[in-house]
Design a protein around this motif. Structure first.
Motif, PDB file in Angstrom:
ATOM      1  N   VAL A  46      -0.495  27.639  79.998  1.00  0.00           N
ATOM      2  CA  VAL A  46      -0.771  27.067  81.318  1.00  0.00           C
ATOM      3  C   VAL A  46       0.009  27.838  82.379  1.00  0.00           C
ATOM      4  O   VAL A  46      -0.513  28.148  83.459  1.00  0.00           O
ATOM      5  CB  VAL A  46      -0.390  25.570  81.353  1.00  0.00           C
ATOM      6  CG1 VAL A  46      -0.499  25.023  82.764  1.00  0.00           C
ATOM      7  CG2 VAL A  46      -1.281  24.770  80.418  1.00  0.00           C
ATOM      8  N   GLN A  47       1.259  28.168  82.062  1.00  0.00           N
ATOM      9  CA  GLN A  47       2.055  28.947  83.009  1.00  0.00           C
ATOM     10  C   GLN A  47       1.413  30.313  83.276  1.00  0.00           C
ATOM     11  O   GLN A  47       1.394  30.791  84.416  1.00  0.00           O
ATOM     12  CB  GLN A  47       3.475  29.133  82.460  1.00  0.00           C
ATOM     13  CG  GLN A  47       4.247  27.821  82.310  1.00  0.00           C
ATOM     14  CD  GLN A  47       5.669  28.045  81.829  1.00  0.00           C
ATOM     15  OE1 GLN A  47       6.360  28.948  82.306  1.00  0.00           O
ATOM     16  NE2 GLN A  47       6.130  27.235  80.886  1.00  0.00           N
ATOM     17  N   LYS A  48       0.852  30.946  82.229  1.00  0.00           N
ATOM     18  CA  LYS A  48       0.177  32.236  82.404  1.00  0.00           C
ATOM     19  C   LYS A  48      -1.018  32.100  83.345  1.00  0.00           C
ATOM     20  O   LYS A  48      -1.245  32.950  84.207  1.00  0.00           O
ATOM     21  CB  LYS A  48      -0.296  32.768  81.043  1.00  0.00           C
ATOM     22  CG  LYS A  48       0.814  33.179  80.102  1.00  0.00           C
ATOM     23  CD  LYS A  48       0.227  33.612  78.765  1.00  0.00           C
ATOM     24  CE  LYS A  48       1.316  33.880  77.738  1.00  0.00           C
ATOM     25  NZ  LYS A  48       0.743  34.181  76.391  1.00  0.00           N
ATOM     26  N   VAL A  49      -1.791  31.031  83.162  1.00  0.00           N
ATOM     27  CA  VAL A  49      -2.970  30.805  84.000  1.00  0.00           C
ATOM     28  C   VAL A  49      -2.549  30.624  85.458  1.00  0.00           C
ATOM     29  O   VAL A  49      -3.114  31.234  86.372  1.00  0.00           O
ATOM     30  CB  VAL A  49      -3.767  29.585  83.505  1.00  0.00           C
ATOM     31  CG1 VAL A  49      -4.846  29.188  84.513  1.00  0.00           C
ATOM     32  CG2 VAL A  49      -4.403  29.871  82.140  1.00  0.00           C
ATOM     33  N   LEU A  50      -1.548  29.786  85.696  1.00  0.00           N
ATOM     34  CA  LEU A  50      -1.080  29.536  87.061  1.00  0.00           C
ATOM     35  C   LEU A  50      -0.592  30.821  87.718  1.00  0.00           C
ATOM     36  O   LEU A  50      -0.935  31.116  88.881  1.00  0.00           O
ATOM     37  CB  LEU A  50       0.045  28.500  87.043  1.00  0.00           C
ATOM     38  CG  LEU A  50      -0.353  27.057  86.711  1.00  0.00           C
ATOM     39  CD1 LEU A  50       0.891  26.232  86.385  1.00  0.00           C
ATOM     40  CD2 LEU A  50      -1.097  26.426  87.892  1.00  0.00           C
ATOM     41  N   ARG A  51       0.187  31.598  86.995  1.00  0.00           N
ATOM     42  CA  ARG A  51       0.794  32.787  87.594  1.00  0.00           C
ATOM     43  C   ARG A  51      -0.233  33.888  87.840  1.00  0.00           C
ATOM     44  O   ARG A  51      -0.136  34.627  88.823  1.00  0.00           O
ATOM     45  CB  ARG A  51       1.953  33.257  86.722  1.00  0.00           C
ATOM     46  CG  ARG A  51       3.119  32.261  86.761  1.00  0.00           C
ATOM     47  CD  ARG A  51       4.394  32.790  86.143  1.00  0.00           C
ATOM     48  NE  ARG A  51       5.509  31.936  86.534  1.00  0.00           N
ATOM     49  CZ  ARG A  51       6.150  31.092  85.707  1.00  0.00           C
ATOM     50  NH1 ARG A  51       5.785  31.000  84.439  1.00  0.00           N
ATOM     51  NH2 ARG A  51       7.147  30.358  86.156  1.00  0.00           N
ATOM     52  N   ARG A  52      -1.230  33.998  86.968  1.00  0.00           N
ATOM     53  CA  ARG A  52      -2.262  35.012  87.224  1.00  0.00           C
ATOM     54  C   ARG A  52      -3.081  34.644  88.454  1.00  0.00           C
ATOM     55  O   ARG A  52      -3.419  35.509  89.267  1.00  0.00           O
ATOM     56  CB  ARG A  52      -3.184  35.168  86.008  1.00  0.00           C
ATOM     57  CG  ARG A  52      -4.232  36.260  86.212  1.00  0.00           C
ATOM     58  CD  ARG A  52      -5.108  36.492  84.997  1.00  0.00           C
ATOM     59  NE  ARG A  52      -4.344  36.962  83.852  1.00  0.00           N
ATOM     60  CZ  ARG A  52      -4.894  37.302  82.684  1.00  0.00           C
ATOM     61  NH1 ARG A  52      -6.205  37.206  82.523  1.00  0.00           N
ATOM     62  NH2 ARG A  52      -4.150  37.714  81.683  1.00  0.00           N
TER      63      ARG A  52
END
Length: 416
Positions: A46-52
């Motif tokens: 989820v953190q990867k999705v938000l940051r991308r």
């Protein structure tokens, strides 16, 4: 209503201070609260999705129940992402994704192990588009908007908080932080309007009050009572699924009590509601039904939610036993009882058939006999129901516990 309470309800209708009443306009700036969550509690994908999304110039936030649960120090079951990016833009950023839905288009980003991260574009209430129709019921919900509009279109203030993982701040347009701190269920805007827009919100309000131990503000409580008949307008499969969620949440007894106290149960399950008035006899059907719900909560705490067929059977067990008393054919009696429920709540035929078969075999299991039924896929579900029935009557479950412990042994016994 003059009903006795089978467990304590604290501050059910706690007053809502006037200075905390939410009511900002769409363009009002959000209140920002500095909050740092332990990132180990937030799924790394989820953190990867938000940051991308943010790296590519889009707004992107954690939103809804996961933010509420993090604030309450509960581990979220899943994480929802809301973004300014349109579904096609999200799809372009994540090759491992697909656009789903027609009425409500969103993106599923897929990760290893079958994990799915749901990403939704900010939306606004379509009725803000100038629809002058007197009908309040929302039938379409796919109008894109901005973050503040997305917050305002949600149902309850505690579910409309946005978390900015980069700034480590919560954005609040609706007074949700105060309501989480005060542990109250409150709608965004006029509760009667919200419940008529989507009557299933009534069940969601009761679910959150029961599961989280929150109070219900007086205006929301009164609107639930006043609007309860609107549940008949809701999509029947949604009602059926929401009832199951009430039972799976670990607070079935408290939540079903709230449904009964507000008269919601009179609309959804009058067959059960009328039986719950039987409170005088400690061993009567009403008290036994409360103990069955308590059994569900105990088993949920021990091993997680029970099978859905078991949940439906236990919710209806006492009225089912009553219709079977003196019946020539228990199967026909159960089928006749269930037919209006299938029509009213769209209970699937699979569940209805399972309930009928479990009720049919219950007397044999309670006398310690399994027979050929031990070879069926419903055997363990029937054993669970039998154990709950014994427990609700204050009797030992030993006679059926042996079936639970060693089902294979009874498969052979059934063939002799």
């Amino acid at each position: 209503m003059g009903r006795s309470t089978p467990f304590p309800l604290t501050s059910l209708t706690e007053p809502y201070p006037a200075d905390l009443e939410p009511g900002p306009s769409f363009d009002a700036p959000a209140r920002r609260y500095d909050v740092t969550f332990d990132e180990s509690r937030i799924d790394p994908d989820v953190q990867k999705v938000l940051r991308r999304l943010t790296r590519h110039g889009h707004e992107a936030y954690l939103v809804g129940g996961c933010v509420r649960d993090l604030l309450l120090d509960r581990q979220p079951k899943d994480f929802d992402v809301a973004t300014s990016a349109r579904p096609e833009q999200v799809r372009d950023l994540f090759r491992n994704s697909r656009i789903i839905g027609r009425r409500f288009r969103l993106v599923h980003v897929l990760f290893q192990g079958g994990k799915v991260i749901e990403v939704a574009t900010f939306r606004r209430n379509p009725k803000d588009e100038g629809d002058e129709s007197p009908e309040l019921l929302i039938r379409s919900d796919n109008v894109f908007g901005v973050a503040s509009e997305d917050a305002m279109r949600r149902d309850f203030t505690m579910n409309a908080l946005f978390y900015d993982i980069e700034a480590r701040q919560i954005l609040d347009w609706v007074g949700g932080m105060e309501d989480v701190e005060r542990r109250v269920v409150h709608t965004i805007g006029d509760p009667e309007t919200r419940f008529r827009e989507d009557p299933v919100r009534i069940l969601r309000a009761l679910k959150f009050a029961g599961r989280l131990g929150f109070a219900i503000t007086p205006d929301v409580y009164d609107a639930i009572v006043f609007c309860r008949e609107a549940l008949a307008l809701a999509a029947r499969p949604r009602l059926s699924e929401e009832i199951l969620r009430l039972l799976r949440g670990g607070q079935a007894r408290r939540t079903i009590y709230l449904c009964w106290e507000t008269g919601v149960l009179d609309v959804l399950l009058p067959e059960l509601s009328s039986l719950l008035y039987d409170e005088g006899d400690e061993d009567g059907a009403g008290p036994r039904q409360w103990r069955l719900l308590e059994y569900i909560d105990q088993r949920t705490a021990q091993e997680g939610p029970l099978d859905d067929t078991v949940l439906w059977t236990l919710l209806l067990l006492e009225p089912l036993k009553e219709v079977c008393e003196g019946a020539r054919d228990r199967g026909i009696a159960v089928a006749d009882f269930l037919e209006p429920l299938i029509e009213r709540l769209a209970i699937s035929r699979r569940y209805a058939d399972g309930i009928r078969r479990i009720i049919g075999v219950l007397p044999r299991l309670l006398s310690g006999r399994a027979g050929r039924f031990a070879r069926t896929e419903l055997f363990q579900a029937a054993v669970e129901v039998a154990a709950a029935d014994l427990s609700s009557r204050g009797e030992s479950t030993q006679i059926v516990d042996r079936f639970r412990a060693a089902p294979e042994k009874h498969h052979h016994r059934g063939r002799r």
